[in-house]
Write a protein that holds these residues in place. Sequence first.
Motif, PDB file in Angstrom:
ATOM      1  N   UNK A 168       0.778  -1.233   0.000  1.00  0.00           N
ATOM      2  CA  UNK A 168       0.000   0.000   0.000  1.00  0.00           C
ATOM      3  C   UNK A 168       0.805   1.276   0.000  1.00  0.00           C
ATOM      4  N   UNK A 169       2.112   1.162  -0.134  1.00  0.00           N
ATOM      5  CA  UNK A 169       2.974   2.345  -0.161  1.00  0.00           C
ATOM      6  C   UNK A 169       3.361   2.686  -1.606  1.00  0.00           C
ATOM      7  N   UNK A 170       3.661   3.961  -1.834  1.00  0.00           N
ATOM      8  CA  UNK A 170       4.247   4.362  -3.106  1.00  0.00           C
ATOM      9  C   UNK A 170       5.746   4.075  -3.044  1.00  0.00           C
ATOM     10  N   UNK A 171       6.207   3.261  -3.953  1.00  0.00           N
ATOM     11  CA  UNK A 171       7.629   2.924  -4.015  1.00  0.00           C
ATOM     12  C   UNK A 171       8.268   3.740  -5.129  1.00  0.00           C
ATOM     13  N   UNK A 172       9.278   4.510  -4.781  1.00  0.00           N
ATOM     14  CA  UNK A 172       9.974   5.303  -5.789  1.00  0.00           C
ATOM     15  C   UNK A 172      10.902   4.390  -6.576  1.00  0.00           C
ATOM     16  N   UNK A 173      10.691   4.338  -7.886  1.00  0.00           N
ATOM     17  CA  UNK A 173      11.436   3.418  -8.737  1.00  0.00           C
ATOM     18  C   UNK A 173      12.736   4.070  -9.185  1.00  0.00           C
ATOM     19  N   UNK A 174      13.874   3.462  -8.898  1.00  0.00           N
ATOM     20  CA  UNK A 174      15.153   4.029  -9.347  1.00  0.00           C
ATOM     21  C   UNK A 174      15.206   4.089 -10.877  1.00  0.00           C
ATOM     22  N   UNK A 175      15.752   5.174 -11.406  1.00  0.00           N
ATOM     23  CA  UNK A 175      15.781   5.349 -12.866  1.00  0.00           C
ATOM     24  C   UNK A 175      16.598   4.271 -13.569  1.00  0.00           C
ATOM     25  N   UNK A 176      17.556   3.687 -12.862  1.00  0.00           N
ATOM     26  CA  UNK A 176      18.385   2.651 -13.483  1.00  0.00           C
ATOM     27  C   UNK A 176      17.825   1.255 -13.342  1.00  0.00           C
ATOM     28  N   UNK A 177      16.693   1.118 -12.674  1.00  0.00           N
ATOM     29  CA  UNK A 177      16.106  -0.202 -12.452  1.00  0.00           C
ATOM     30  C   UNK A 177      15.349  -0.671 -13.695  1.00  0.00           C
ATOM     31  N   UNK A 178      15.400  -1.982 -14.013  1.00  0.00           N
ATOM     32  CA  UNK A 178      14.647  -2.487 -15.176  1.00  0.00           C
ATOM     33  C   UNK A 178      13.161  -2.156 -15.105  1.00  0.00           C
ATOM     34  N   UNK A 179      12.612  -2.081 -13.885  1.00  0.00           N
ATOM     35  CA  UNK A 179      11.189  -1.754 -13.738  1.00  0.00           C
ATOM     36  C   UNK A 179      10.874  -0.347 -14.234  1.00  0.00           C
ATOM     37  N   UNK A 180      11.841   0.556 -14.138  1.00  0.00           N
ATOM     38  CA  UNK A 180      11.612   1.929 -14.595  1.00  0.00           C
ATOM     39  C   UNK A 180      11.344   1.934 -16.101  1.00  0.00           C
ATOM     40  N   UNK A 181      12.193   1.235 -16.830  1.00  0.00           N
ATOM     41  CA  UNK A 181      12.025   1.168 -18.280  1.00  0.00           C
ATOM     42  C   UNK A 181      10.747   0.408 -18.637  1.00  0.00           C
ATOM     43  N   UNK A 182      10.462  -0.631 -17.872  1.00  0.00           N
ATOM     44  CA  UNK A 182       9.312  -1.481 -18.145  1.00  0.00           C
ATOM     45  C   UNK A 182       7.994  -0.748 -17.959  1.00  0.00           C
TER      46      UNK A 182
END
Length: 256
Positions: A144-158
């Motif tokens: 239930x929290x907002x997780x800040x996605x690191x710009x270098x993480x594959x999830x960011x691009x995804x």
Amino acid sequence: MTVIPRTRRAALVSAVCTLVVGGLGLTGCGGEDPDEGTNGVGKLTPEKIQSRTKAAATAADTVRLSGAVVSNGRTYKLDMRLKEDGGTGSVTSEGSTFRLLKVGEHLFLKADAEFWNNQGSGKDGEEGKGRDESETAAADKLDGMYVKVPTGDPAYKRFSGFTDKDVLLNSLLTLHGTLSTDGYHEQSGTRTIRITGDKGSGGTLDVSLEGTPYPLRLVRAGDAGTILLTDWGKNFTLAEPDKKSVVDYGKQLPTS
């Protein structure tokens, strides 16, 4: 005198109308013009219609996209509101629903513990399998929290592409193959002209005949999903969540 039944008369009139229109190239029986009172794009070539609707979409400040997109073998159900500096909304994939929020370059992902528990590969080589207690505890903290996605993480691009108006529209609004028109239609009460790629196998796009020629409905080529495009130009508030609702996970998220 022979009396022709009403239903048969209607059929005869329809047949005559079809012959007249087809033989003389008229717009319809009784002088009806399907382009009367419209923005006129129905009279253009399919290439010009596509060009006009892409330009209109690019120039718009905001849009809402809802529907399904198939990408890399996965089906994503979207309900996203987008503007030039980011977007917000929900995405459902493989039974899991999560929310995305992007403001500028900052991307946030909000989901429940089950979503985070199903991410990554465990020792059994399957997603969510073989996770140890520390990983489960971490997932619980993210619930239930907002997780800040690191710009270098594959999830960011995804995931960031789902919140980027220009990237998403450019990828979606392209029909493949030879363009042609497929008649006049209606989408949610708005008159449209439909254009297709390779007679539909390369996708179809319904373009508004009322006001600005925005794209309103897209059927992607190869059964890759159907998208509705609404709320063009309707402003909405886009702001980062308060700090108490955000977890900065670090350099990399626990995702596959």
